[in-house]
Design an enzyme around this catalytic site. Structure first.
Site, PDB file in Angstrom:
ATOM      1  N   HIS A  98       0.880  -1.172   0.000  1.00  0.00           N
ATOM      2  CA  HIS A  98       0.000   0.000   0.000  1.00  0.00           C
ATOM      3  C   HIS A  98       0.917   1.221   0.000  1.00  0.00           C
ATOM      4  O   HIS A  98       2.017   1.170   0.566  1.00  0.00           O
ATOM      5  CB  HIS A  98      -0.824   0.120   1.275  1.00  0.00           C
ATOM      6  CG  HIS A  98      -1.695  -1.046   1.605  1.00  0.00           C
ATOM      7  ND1 HIS A  98      -1.233  -2.161   2.250  1.00  0.00           N
ATOM      8  CD2 HIS A  98      -3.029  -1.247   1.413  1.00  0.00           C
ATOM      9  CE1 HIS A  98      -2.235  -3.006   2.434  1.00  0.00           C
ATOM     10  NE2 HIS A  98      -3.341  -2.488   1.934  1.00  0.00           N
TER      11      HIS A  98
ATOM     12  N   ASP B 180       2.464   1.994   3.291  1.00  0.00           N
ATOM     13  CA  ASP B 180       3.421   1.027   3.843  1.00  0.00           C
ATOM     14  C   ASP B 180       4.846   1.461   3.545  1.00  0.00           C
ATOM     15  O   ASP B 180       5.748   1.260   4.354  1.00  0.00           O
ATOM     16  CB  ASP B 180       3.264  -0.374   3.218  1.00  0.00           C
ATOM     17  CG  ASP B 180       1.868  -0.920   3.313  1.00  0.00           C
ATOM     18  OD1 ASP B 180       1.124  -0.501   4.211  1.00  0.00           O
ATOM     19  OD2 ASP B 180       1.513  -1.771   2.468  1.00  0.00           O
TER      20      ASP B 180
ATOM     21  N   GLU C 284     -10.795  -6.872  -4.479  1.00  0.00           N
ATOM     22  CA  GLU C 284     -10.532  -7.925  -3.483  1.00  0.00           C
ATOM     23  C   GLU C 284     -11.738  -8.039  -2.558  1.00  0.00           C
ATOM     24  O   GLU C 284     -11.878  -7.296  -1.592  1.00  0.00           O
ATOM     25  CB  GLU C 284      -9.265  -7.558  -2.697  1.00  0.00           C
ATOM     26  CG  GLU C 284      -8.834  -8.661  -1.749  1.00  0.00           C
ATOM     27  CD  GLU C 284      -7.572  -8.310  -0.965  1.00  0.00           C
ATOM     28  OE1 GLU C 284      -6.642  -7.700  -1.545  1.00  0.00           O
ATOM     29  OE2 GLU C 284      -7.522  -8.630   0.233  1.00  0.00           O
TER      30      GLU C 284
ATOM     31  N   GLU D 225      -8.904 -13.649  -1.539  1.00  0.00           N
ATOM     32  CA  GLU D 225      -8.177 -13.951  -0.303  1.00  0.00           C
ATOM     33  C   GLU D 225      -8.892 -15.068   0.452  1.00  0.00           C
ATOM     34  O   GLU D 225     -10.100 -15.004   0.698  1.00  0.00           O
ATOM     35  CB  GLU D 225      -8.093 -12.681   0.555  1.00  0.00           C
ATOM     36  CG  GLU D 225      -7.363 -12.924   1.867  1.00  0.00           C
ATOM     37  CD  GLU D 225      -6.922 -11.638   2.551  1.00  0.00           C
ATOM     38  OE1 GLU D 225      -6.520 -10.688   1.845  1.00  0.00           O
ATOM     39  OE2 GLU D 225      -7.002 -11.577   3.789  1.00  0.00           O
TER      40      GLU D 225
ATOM     41  N   HIS E 108     -10.903 -14.056   3.512  1.00  0.00           N
ATOM     42  CA  HIS E 108     -12.112 -13.284   3.176  1.00  0.00           C
ATOM     43  C   HIS E 108     -13.220 -14.230   2.720  1.00  0.00           C
ATOM     44  O   HIS E 108     -14.393 -14.001   2.998  1.00  0.00           O
ATOM     45  CB  HIS E 108     -11.822 -12.274   2.067  1.00  0.00           C
ATOM     46  CG  HIS E 108     -10.824 -11.233   2.454  1.00  0.00           C
ATOM     47  ND1 HIS E 108     -10.473 -10.190   1.613  1.00  0.00           N
ATOM     48  CD2 HIS E 108     -10.102 -11.047   3.583  1.00  0.00           C
ATOM     49  CE1 HIS E 108      -9.571  -9.428   2.216  1.00  0.00           C
ATOM     50  NE2 HIS E 108      -9.330  -9.926   3.406  1.00  0.00           N
TER      51      HIS E 108
ATOM     52  N   ASP F  19      -4.685 -13.663  -2.617  1.00  0.00           N
ATOM     53  CA  ASP F  19      -4.032 -13.340  -1.354  1.00  0.00           C
ATOM     54  C   ASP F  19      -4.011 -14.626  -0.544  1.00  0.00           C
ATOM     55  O   ASP F  19      -5.027 -15.071   0.009  1.00  0.00           O
ATOM     56  CB  ASP F  19      -4.757 -12.209  -0.607  1.00  0.00           C
ATOM     57  CG  ASP F  19      -4.204 -10.843  -0.997  1.00  0.00           C
ATOM     58  OD1 ASP F  19      -3.329 -10.795  -1.890  1.00  0.00           O
ATOM     59  OD2 ASP F  19      -4.615  -9.832  -0.409  1.00  0.00           O
TER      60      ASP F  19
ATOM     61  N   ASP G  26     -10.438 -11.583  10.288  1.00  0.00           N
ATOM     62  CA  ASP G  26      -9.394 -11.848   9.307  1.00  0.00           C
ATOM     63  C   ASP G  26      -8.073 -12.041  10.054  1.00  0.00           C
ATOM     64  O   ASP G  26      -7.360 -11.081  10.320  1.00  0.00           O
ATOM     65  CB  ASP G  26      -9.321 -10.598   8.409  1.00  0.00           C
ATOM     66  CG  ASP G  26      -8.707 -10.831   7.052  1.00  0.00           C
ATOM     67  OD1 ASP G  26      -8.475 -11.984   6.703  1.00  0.00           O
ATOM     68  OD2 ASP G  26      -8.480  -9.833   6.346  1.00  0.00           O
TER      69      ASP G  26
ATOM     70  N   ASP H 193      -5.439 -13.577   9.045  1.00  0.00           N
ATOM     71  CA  ASP H 193      -4.289 -13.462   8.134  1.00  0.00           C
ATOM     72  C   ASP H 193      -3.118 -14.359   8.524  1.00  0.00           C
ATOM     73  O   ASP H 193      -1.974 -13.898   8.630  1.00  0.00           O
ATOM     74  CB  ASP H 193      -3.800 -12.005   8.070  1.00  0.00           C
ATOM     75  CG  ASP H 193      -4.734 -11.111   7.276  1.00  0.00           C
ATOM     76  OD1 ASP H 193      -5.564 -11.631   6.517  1.00  0.00           O
ATOM     77  OD2 ASP H 193      -4.627  -9.872   7.418  1.00  0.00           O
TER      78      ASP H 193
ATOM     79  N   ASP I   7      -0.611 -12.479   1.975  1.00  0.00           N
ATOM     80  CA  ASP I   7      -1.241 -11.441   2.796  1.00  0.00           C
ATOM     81  C   ASP I   7      -1.433 -12.074   4.181  1.00  0.00           C
ATOM     82  O   ASP I   7      -2.537 -12.432   4.584  1.00  0.00           O
ATOM     83  CB  ASP I   7      -2.571 -11.009   2.176  1.00  0.00           C
ATOM     84  CG  ASP I   7      -3.130  -9.776   2.864  1.00  0.00           C
ATOM     85  OD1 ASP I   7      -2.555  -9.369   3.888  1.00  0.00           O
ATOM     86  OD2 ASP I   7      -4.140  -9.229   2.380  1.00  0.00           O
TER      87      ASP I   7
HETATM   88  C1  XLS Z   1      -7.520  -6.709   4.323  1.00  0.00           C
HETATM   89  C2  XLS Z   1      -7.030  -6.900   2.978  1.00  0.00           C
HETATM   90  C3  XLS Z   1      -5.866  -5.993   2.590  1.00  0.00           C
HETATM   91  C4  XLS Z   1      -5.704  -5.977   1.105  1.00  0.00           C
HETATM   92  C5  XLS Z   1      -4.911  -4.844   0.589  1.00  0.00           C
HETATM   93  O1  XLS Z   1      -8.270  -7.514   4.851  1.00  0.00           O
HETATM   94  O2  XLS Z   1      -6.706  -8.238   2.801  1.00  0.00           O
HETATM   95  O3  XLS Z   1      -4.701  -6.392   3.237  1.00  0.00           O
HETATM   96  O4  XLS Z   1      -5.146  -7.158   0.641  1.00  0.00           O
HETATM   97  O5  XLS Z   1      -5.473  -3.620   0.912  1.00  0.00           O
HETATM   98 NI    NI Z   2      -5.725  -9.042   1.178  1.00  0.00          NI
HETATM   99 NI    NI Z   3      -7.565  -9.537   4.369  1.00  0.00          NI
END
Ligand code: XLS
Ligand code: NI
Ligand code: NI
Length: 440
Positions: A99, A102, A230, A266, A269, A294, A305, A307, A337
């Protein structure tokens, strides 16, 4: 200067290796159906989780110990770039993703923010000249700063819409400058908290207007890359407009955007939306809309999430099955991700985590490829639908019949005979393929 002195370049040593800093299954050069694992898997490191995240959670402060902790502002940003290229190199990662916020700090004005970004983008571009790593995608963070409280392109405040447009305009320029392969839109706050104060129709119309302007600007500057939506159902908003692939697809179709957009799917998600990862991949694939992935995993006991790095071999196998059936990811990739757990706070963990994910998807690839080669599922599915390849079934799929004829046909039937779906048998076969691959 080295940021990760305890780790050397990670090499493939095979399944018997006890070296924690070696790949056991991911052999970048190994060919699967004429293509190397590296070419098929297209792994990408997520800048935000690996270089920015510090383990902060809603109940506690950061725990991560990083060699750049003592720095601030642009110096911090520069150290992170140096560290990132060292990590890409050591992991032999072909891609990364970020991003805007970042990689460089926000200034007190948009102008200042853009100037900071220019400094770091120039630095990254320089590093990219002598590295093989490429930018899988970049995106604009339009969810952290308080200005996005009520959304970005779906904010009730037109000034926020304008500000967001300026951010994406700059993001597209950065994508062009760094030769990004895709550009991502994740609409974390493009949704609502309550319908009581929301003009849902205007918000969605505005989101489509925003996307069309992005398409126009990309054309204007000659940025010819897939735009990726996404989908995510919720978090941070209570309801996010691009809930899942099917919802996102209906949106793109309604607003005439399908030519420019695909999906970045993702895993976590998908599960938040009440789907499996493979369901979302399948939905995108059969509609020609699978752009990128992702690669992470959630925790079914937790409703957010999380991750996590994707270590679940079974899920990765089913995901790779969809990806191979798609003919690969094209310009997309498998972007981790994913973040190390709060208790995994030293820099070695960054390597352990990526190695775990890279190995686990390599296993998924091998098993999925074998399942496809041996037509394990294909031949079963083919047989299961064989009634549509002849007689009345063929008439149905060729559009040669109607309700009257079908009624006549049904009246003539003496009984209907179904075949077993064999769910358990198929699951057992997948286990067998998984174990065979692991023991090979
Ligand atoms: C958040 C998203 C984010 C996107 C990029 O849940 O996964 O990380 O991948 O903005
Ligand atoms: Ni993501
Ligand atoms: Ni995410």
């Amino acid at each position: 200067m080295a940021y990760f002195e305890t780790v050397n370049k990670i090499k493939y040593e095979g399944a018997k290796s006890t070296n924690p800093f070696a790949f056991k299954y991911y052999n970048p050069e190994e060919k699967i159906n004429g293509k190397t694992m590296e070419e098929i898997l297209r792994y990408s490191v997520a800048y935000w989780h690996t270089f920015n995240a510090d383990g902060t959670d809603p109940f506690g402060a950061g725990t991560a110990i990083r060699p750049w902790d003592h720095l601030k502002g642009l110096d911090l940003a520069k150290a992170r770039v140096e560290a990132s290229f060292e990590l890409f190199e050591k992991l032999d990662a072909p891609f990364f993703a970020f991003h805007d916020v970042d990689i460089s700090p926000e200034g007190s004005t948009l102008k200042e923010t853009n100037e900071n970004l220019d400094v770091i983008v120039a630095m990254i571009k320089d590093y990219m000249k002598t590295s093989k790593v490429k930018l899988l995608w970049n995106t604009a963070n339009m969810f952290t700063n308080p200005r996005y409280t009520h959304g970005a392109a779906t904010s009730p405040n037109a000034d926020v819409f304008a500000y967001s447009a300026a951010k994406v305009k700059k993001g597209l320029e950065v994508a062009k400058e760094l030769g990004a392969e895709n550009y991502v839109f994740w609409g974390g706050r493009e949704g609502y908290e309550t319908l009581l104060n929301t003009d849902m129709k205007l918000e969605m119309d505005n989101l489509a207007r925003f996307f069309h302007m992005a398409v126009d600007y990309a054309k204007e500057i000659g940025l010819n890359v897939p735009f990726l939506i996404e989908p995510k159902p919720k978090e941070p908003t209570k309801h996010q407009y691009d809930f899942d692939v099917a919802t996102g697809l209906a949106f793109l179709q309604k607003y005439d955007l399908t030519d420019y957009f695909k999906f970045n799917i993702e895993a976590n998600h998908a599960t938040l939306a009440g789907h499996t990862f493979e369901h979302e991949l399948r939905t995108a694939r059969i509609n020609g809309m699978l752009g990128s992935v992702d690669a992470n995993q959630g925790d079914t006991l937790l409703g957010w999430d999380t991750d996590e790095f994707p270590t679940d071999l079974y899920t990765n196998t089913l995901a790779m099955y969809e990806i191979l059936k798609n003919g690969g990811l094209g310009k997309g990739g498998l972007n981790f991700d994913a973040k190390v757990r709060r208790g995994s706070f030293d820099t070695d963990d960054l390597f352990h985590a990526h190695i775990a994910g890279m190995d686990a998807f390599a296993v998924g690839l091998k098993v999925a490829n074998k399942l496809i080669e041996d037509k394990v599922l294909d031949s079963f599915v083919e047989d299961r639908y064989s009634s549509y390849t002849q007689g009345i079934g063929l008439d149905i799929v060729e559009g040669k019949t109607n309700f009257r004829e079908l009624e006549k046909y049904a009246l003539g039937l003496t009984g209907v005979k179904n075949q077993s779906g064999r769910t358990e048998r198929l699951k057992a076969q997948i286990n067998q393929y998984l174990l065979e691959t692991l023991n090979a």
